[in-house]
Scaffold this motif. Structure first.
Motif, mmCIF file in Angstrom:
data_model
loop_
_atom_site.group_PDB
_atom_site.id
_atom_site.type_symbol
_atom_site.label_atom_id
_atom_site.label_comp_id
_atom_site.label_asym_id
_atom_site.label_seq_id
_atom_site.Cartn_x
_atom_site.Cartn_y
_atom_site.Cartn_z
ATOM 1 N N ASN A 168 48.247 14.302 3.027
ATOM 2 C CA ASN A 168 46.926 13.425 2.246
ATOM 3 C C ASN A 168 47.921 12.825 1.112
ATOM 4 O O ASN A 168 48.436 13.247 0.073
ATOM 5 N N GLU A 214 25.979 12.143 5.357
ATOM 6 C CA GLU A 214 27.063 11.491 4.883
ATOM 7 C C GLU A 214 27.824 10.714 6.047
ATOM 8 O O GLU A 214 28.073 9.516 5.896
ATOM 9 N N ARG A 259 33.320 14.380 7.177
ATOM 10 C CA ARG A 259 33.068 13.626 5.740
ATOM 11 C C ARG A 259 33.855 12.517 5.511
ATOM 12 O O ARG A 259 35.063 12.505 5.653
ATOM 13 N N PRO A 260 33.219 11.528 5.192
ATOM 14 C CA PRO A 260 33.929 10.190 5.015
ATOM 15 C C PRO A 260 35.099 10.080 4.123
ATOM 16 O O PRO A 260 35.997 9.602 4.646
ATOM 17 N N LYS A 261 35.078 11.023 2.988
ATOM 18 C CA LYS A 261 36.387 10.824 2.278
ATOM 19 C C LYS A 261 37.621 11.544 2.710
ATOM 20 O O LYS A 261 38.488 11.348 2.305
ATOM 21 N N TYR A 262 37.338 12.179 4.063
ATOM 22 C CA TYR A 262 38.495 12.920 4.600
ATOM 23 C C TYR A 262 38.912 12.500 5.747
ATOM 24 O O TYR A 262 39.832 12.628 6.589
ATOM 25 N N ARG A 263 38.253 11.005 6.265
ATOM 26 C CA ARG A 263 38.640 10.436 7.692
ATOM 27 C C ARG A 263 40.200 9.897 7.544
ATOM 28 O O ARG A 263 40.554 9.893 8.926
ATOM 29 N N SER A 264 40.645 9.684 6.178
ATOM 30 C CA SER A 264 42.010 9.282 6.781
ATOM 31 C C SER A 264 42.940 10.401 6.950
ATOM 32 O O SER A 264 44.223 10.164 7.458
#
Length: 220
Positions: free
Chosen positions: A10, A36, A120-125
């Motif tokens: 990350n 979400e 969850r969108p904030k973890y898609r990277s």
């Protein structure tokens, strides 16, 4: 009991993640992740309910996996076992999954059918969706199944449907001329196309279409 731990990066920092079977105490977090991950115009009635999640963990717990990032619930993937006839691939999501309730789970089926995957969108990277899919590939090999199968939404299709058929749109995504959030992701996960199916899911963005995609057991 499936459980796998590893690190992802990350912003250059090693970050601990764990993939495991989800349980009843995880239900509130799983439902919130659904909200979400699939905002309107995705139909809210297709988000998980406590009753559906209970069926997942009771009927086929091996196919009910979640992923945590440093202890926070970040995503899930759900599957059931079924039989599949490649000669007659047409079906809807509701038919294949019993409307997400998986009461049609066949313990002796040879196809692992993906009911849902969301992150969850904030973890898609962090590419957690690929880790969840990899966990299911491992189940295919471990349980000597023939394939993993599932229909991929085509949420970018509505932007092109005035000039392309669903089959032409899928072909252009596969050729790399169009990037589709779901189909391109599944290609990166190693899935290969089977056929476009109509009336697969009530999905305004995909106009009801999906691309059926599989991953065959390389040891079969």
């Amino acid at each position: 009991m499936y459980k796998k731990t590893q690190y992802v990066f990350n912003e250059g920092k090693p970050t601990f993640v764990e993939v495991r079977q989800y349980k009843k105490t995880d239900f509130p977090a799983l439902i919130e992740i659904q909200k979400e991950s699939f905002p309107p115009p995705f139909p809210p009635e297709l988000w998980w309910s406590d009753k559906q999640l209970t069926n997942h963990v009771e009927l086929y717990p091996e196919g009910a996996l979640c992923i945590e990032v440093e202890g926070e619930m970040a995503g899930s993937i759900t599957a059931l076992l079924t039989d599949f006839d490649p000669v007659h691939p047409e079906h809807s999501w509701a038919e294949a999954t019993d409307n997400g309730s998986i009461r049609n789970h066949n313990p002796v089926g040879k196809t692992l059918y993906i009911v849902d995957v969301c992150v969850r969108p904030k973890y898609r990277s962090l590419k957690l969706g690929q880790l969840l899919m990899q966990a299911m590939y491992e189940q295919v090999v471990q349980n000597d199944l023939e394939r993993l199968l599932g229909g991929g939404r085509m949420p970018g299709f509505h932007k092109y449907s005035g000039r392309l058929t669903a089959e032409q749109y899928a072909a252009q995504v596969i050729a790399g001329k169009i990037n589709d959030p779901v189909i391109s992701f599944l290609l990166r996960c190693g899935r290969t196309p089977v056929s476009v199916v109509a009336d697969y899911l009530e999905d305004e963005e995909s106009e009801g279409y999906a691309l059926l995609m599989e991953w065959k057991n390389p040891f079969k």
